[in-house]
Design a protein around this motif. Structure first.
Motif, PDB file in Angstrom:
ATOM      1  N   VAL A  36       0.834  -1.204   0.000  1.00 34.63           N
ATOM      2  CA  VAL A  36       0.000   0.000   0.000  1.00 34.63           C
ATOM      3  C   VAL A  36       0.864   1.247   0.000  1.00 34.63           C
ATOM      4  O   VAL A  36       0.617   2.214  -0.723  1.00 34.63           O
ATOM      5  N   GLN A  37       1.927   1.228   0.813  1.00 35.41           N
ATOM      6  CA  GLN A  37       2.808   2.390   0.860  1.00 35.41           C
ATOM      7  C   GLN A  37       3.530   2.614  -0.454  1.00 35.41           C
ATOM      8  O   GLN A  37       3.754   3.757  -0.875  1.00 35.41           O
ATOM      9  N   LYS A  38       3.898   1.533  -1.141  1.00 35.13           N
ATOM     10  CA  LYS A  38       4.639   1.658  -2.395  1.00 35.13           C
ATOM     11  C   LYS A  38       3.746   2.146  -3.533  1.00 35.13           C
ATOM     12  O   LYS A  38       4.210   2.856  -4.437  1.00 35.13           O
ATOM     13  N   THR A  39       2.467   1.735  -3.530  1.00 38.66           N
ATOM     14  CA  THR A  39       1.584   2.056  -4.648  1.00 38.66           C
ATOM     15  C   THR A  39       0.779   3.333  -4.433  1.00 38.66           C
ATOM     16  O   THR A  39       0.244   3.878  -5.387  1.00 38.66           O
ATOM     17  N   SER A  40       0.672   3.819  -3.198  1.00 39.63           N
ATOM     18  CA  SER A  40      -0.101   5.038  -2.945  1.00 39.63           C
ATOM     19  C   SER A  40       0.727   6.264  -3.296  1.00 39.63           C
ATOM     20  O   SER A  40       1.922   6.326  -3.005  1.00 39.63           O
ATOM     21  N   PRO A  41       0.104   7.275  -3.967  1.00 38.16           N
ATOM     22  CA  PRO A  41       0.827   8.505  -4.270  1.00 38.16           C
ATOM     23  C   PRO A  41       1.169   9.246  -2.994  1.00 38.16           C
ATOM     24  O   PRO A  41       0.440   9.168  -1.999  1.00 38.16           O
ATOM     25  N   PRO A  42       2.279   9.959  -2.969  1.00 38.92           N
ATOM     26  CA  PRO A  42       2.661  10.690  -1.758  1.00 38.92           C
ATOM     27  C   PRO A  42       1.633  11.758  -1.415  1.00 38.92           C
ATOM     28  O   PRO A  42       1.099  12.420  -2.294  1.00 38.92           O
ATOM     29  N   GLU A  43       1.326  11.883  -0.148  1.00 41.32           N
ATOM     30  CA  GLU A  43       0.345  12.857   0.298  1.00 41.32           C
ATOM     31  C   GLU A  43       0.955  14.244   0.280  1.00 41.32           C
ATOM     32  O   GLU A  43       2.051  14.474   0.785  1.00 41.32           O
ATOM     33  N   ALA A  44       0.255  15.172  -0.329  1.00 37.70           N
ATOM     34  CA  ALA A  44       0.761  16.539  -0.429  1.00 37.70           C
ATOM     35  C   ALA A  44       0.715  17.201   0.939  1.00 37.70           C
ATOM     36  O   ALA A  44      -0.106  16.859   1.789  1.00 37.70           O
ATOM     37  N   PRO A  45       1.629  18.146   1.192  1.00 38.34           N
ATOM     38  CA  PRO A  45       1.570  18.902   2.446  1.00 38.34           C
ATOM     39  C   PRO A  45       0.221  19.575   2.606  1.00 38.34           C
ATOM     40  O   PRO A  45      -0.480  19.853   1.633  1.00 38.34           O
ATOM     41  N   ALA A  46      -0.137  19.851   3.849  1.00 34.52           N
ATOM     42  CA  ALA A  46      -1.466  20.411   4.118  1.00 34.52           C
ATOM     43  C   ALA A  46      -1.714  21.696   3.353  1.00 34.52           C
ATOM     44  O   ALA A  46      -2.812  21.928   2.851  1.00 34.52           O
ATOM     45  N   GLN A  47      -0.681  22.560   3.247  1.00 30.17           N
ATOM     46  CA  GLN A  47      -0.885  23.828   2.575  1.00 30.17           C
ATOM     47  C   GLN A  47      -1.051  23.676   1.075  1.00 30.17           C
ATOM     48  O   GLN A  47      -1.471  24.615   0.392  1.00 30.17           O
ATOM     49  N   GLU A  48      -0.676  22.483   0.509  1.00 27.42           N
ATOM     50  CA  GLU A  48      -0.792  22.274  -0.923  1.00 27.42           C
ATOM     51  C   GLU A  48      -2.056  21.522  -1.311  1.00 27.42           C
ATOM     52  O   GLU A  48      -2.328  21.347  -2.489  1.00 27.42           O
ATOM     53  N   ARG A  49      -2.800  21.042  -0.355  1.00 29.98           N
ATOM     54  CA  ARG A  49      -4.019  20.310  -0.660  1.00 29.98           C
ATOM     55  C   ARG A  49      -5.049  21.262  -1.276  1.00 29.98           C
ATOM     56  O   ARG A  49      -5.146  22.435  -0.927  1.00 29.98           O
ATOM     57  N   ILE A  50      -5.827  20.732  -2.218  1.00 29.46           N
ATOM     58  CA  ILE A  50      -6.824  21.538  -2.904  1.00 29.46           C
ATOM     59  C   ILE A  50      -7.940  21.906  -1.931  1.00 29.46           C
ATOM     60  O   ILE A  50      -8.514  21.057  -1.259  1.00 29.46           O
ATOM     61  N   ARG A  51      -8.197  23.202  -1.849  1.00 26.23           N
ATOM     62  CA  ARG A  51      -9.277  23.673  -1.001  1.00 26.23           C
ATOM     63  C   ARG A  51     -10.487  23.994  -1.865  1.00 26.23           C
ATOM     64  O   ARG A  51     -10.358  24.570  -2.942  1.00 26.23           O
ATOM     65  N   LEU A  52     -11.644  23.625  -1.384  1.00 26.42           N
ATOM     66  CA  LEU A  52     -12.867  23.871  -2.129  1.00 26.42           C
ATOM     67  C   LEU A  52     -13.260  25.336  -2.023  1.00 26.42           C
ATOM     68  O   LEU A  52     -12.960  26.011  -1.036  1.00 26.42           O
ATOM     69  N   HIS A  53     -13.937  25.831  -3.075  1.00 30.66           N
ATOM     70  CA  HIS A  53     -14.405  27.219  -3.075  1.00 30.66           C
ATOM     71  C   HIS A  53     -15.691  27.287  -2.271  1.00 30.66           C
ATOM     72  O   HIS A  53     -16.798  27.300  -2.808  1.00 30.66           O
ATOM     73  N   GLU A  54     -15.520  27.303  -0.961  1.00 32.51           N
ATOM     74  CA  GLU A  54     -16.655  27.322  -0.052  1.00 32.51           C
ATOM     75  C   GLU A  54     -16.467  28.460   0.948  1.00 32.51           C
ATOM     76  O   GLU A  54     -15.346  28.827   1.294  1.00 32.51           O
ATOM     77  N   PRO A  55     -17.572  29.053   1.415  1.00 36.53           N
ATOM     78  CA  PRO A  55     -17.466  30.159   2.379  1.00 36.53           C
ATOM     79  C   PRO A  55     -16.845  29.686   3.692  1.00 36.53           C
ATOM     80  O   PRO A  55     -17.137  28.595   4.175  1.00 36.53           O
ATOM     81  N   ASP A  56     -15.963  30.528   4.236  1.00 32.97           N
ATOM     82  CA  ASP A  56     -15.462  30.237   5.576  1.00 32.97           C
ATOM     83  C   ASP A  56     -16.076  31.166   6.618  1.00 32.97           C
ATOM     84  O   ASP A  56     -16.052  30.877   7.804  1.00 32.97           O
ATOM     85  N   TYR A  57     -16.634  32.307   6.160  1.00 35.09           N
ATOM     86  CA  TYR A  57     -17.448  33.097   7.071  1.00 35.09           C
ATOM     87  C   TYR A  57     -18.369  34.022   6.271  1.00 35.09           C
ATOM     88  O   TYR A  57     -18.098  34.360   5.119  1.00 35.09           O
ATOM     89  N   ILE A  58     -19.459  34.417   6.907  1.00 33.86           N
ATOM     90  CA  ILE A  58     -20.473  35.293   6.307  1.00 33.86           C
ATOM     91  C   ILE A  58     -20.785  36.404   7.306  1.00 33.86           C
ATOM     92  O   ILE A  58     -20.943  36.141   8.504  1.00 33.86           O
ATOM     93  N   ILE A  59     -20.848  37.645   6.808  1.00 38.64           N
ATOM     94  CA  ILE A  59     -21.154  38.788   7.661  1.00 38.64           C
ATOM     95  C   ILE A  59     -22.415  39.465   7.128  1.00 38.64           C
ATOM     96  O   ILE A  59     -22.492  39.791   5.941  1.00 38.64           O
ATOM     97  N   LYS A  60     -23.368  39.672   7.989  1.00 36.76           N
ATOM     98  CA  LYS A  60     -24.585  40.392   7.624  1.00 36.76           C
ATOM     99  C   LYS A  60     -24.395  41.883   7.931  1.00 36.76           C
ATOM    100  O   LYS A  60     -23.883  42.245   8.979  1.00 36.76           O
ATOM    101  N   HIS A  61     -24.816  42.719   6.994  1.00 39.41           N
ATOM    102  CA  HIS A  61     -24.729  44.174   7.151  1.00 39.41           C
ATOM    103  C   HIS A  61     -23.296  44.576   7.521  1.00 39.41           C
ATOM    104  O   HIS A  61     -23.048  45.227   8.544  1.00 39.41           O
TER     105      HIS A  61
END
Length: 213
Positions: A36-61
């Motif tokens: 499993v270790q030999k065939t699995s692609p190396p895990e990218a560092p956390a900062q390089e992982r693809i982040r989804l285009h989703e809201p992280d906060y919303i402000i009213k007015h």
């Protein structure tokens, strides 16, 4: 009680036979983990992982302001709803109203139904029922009098660092009692507070009252 070497060998053999299933299972587990270790692609560092285009906060007015190098307000955005996105730091606005300030000049208000600002805070796009409004201003020691100005279109792009507002869509410009229509949009220069229309331009121009331009 003493044991012969033959008895010891037989005892060890029986023990190994009893442990053989566990040994085999352990070896298979290690081999599976290795594969499993030999065939699995190396895990990218956390900062390089693809982040989804989703809201992280919303402000009213909410209110967003920026200062110039002198510490004075350069622009201010008021909105019924501000949605911030984590992946690119961009923002969406519901009913945005942006006020642009220039020394010794009337503030200019730009508004629309919706808006989007890039993560660098350099471009604000305004969509649907977009308008630029500059109130009339009396003459001062340094500035001539100006007439009320209203420009309307379905879209405006505010280039914040350049103090430019532009559109490539049809635009209607009202200045005083004059009214002009352009098929290909125009450019508003906030420093000079002047509008240049593009494409085919039609309308009527009324003479400005004395002391105004």
């Amino acid at each position: 009680m003493s044991f012969t070497s033959q008895q010891i060998k037989i005892g060890i053999g029986r023990t190994l036979l009893r442990l053989m299933p566990l040994i085999v299972m352990g070896v298979l587990t290690l081999m599976t983990f290795w594969l499993v270790q030999k065939t699995s692609p190396p895990e990218a560092p956390a900062q390089e992982r693809i982040r989804l285009h989703e809201p992280d906060y919303i402000i009213k007015h909410g209110t967003l302001s920026a200062l110039n190098e002198l510490g004075n307000t350069k622009y201010r955005i008021l909105t019924d709803k501000l949605t911030h996105y984590d992946d690119d730091a961009s923002m969406d606005f519901d009913i945005p109203r942006m006020r642009l300030f220039q020394p010794n000049k009337a503030p200019v208000t730009v508004k629309a139904d919706t808006g989007h600002m890039d993560g660098d805070l350099t471009i604000l796009e305004l969509f649907n029922n977009a308008s630029i409004f500059r109130p009339a201003q009396a003459a001062t020691e340094t500035e001539p009098a100006t007439l009320r100005m209203l420009a309307t279109s379905s879209y405006f792009k505010v280039l914040i660092n350049d103090d430019i507002i532009e559109t490539n869509r049809p635009i209607t410009l009202e200045q005083g009692t004059s009214i002009m229509n352009s098929t290909d949009g125009g450019i508003f220069n906030n420093i000079q507070q002047s509008m240049t229309l593009s494409g085919q331009v039609k309308g009527r121009i009324e003479r400005a009252p004395k002391g105004a331009q």
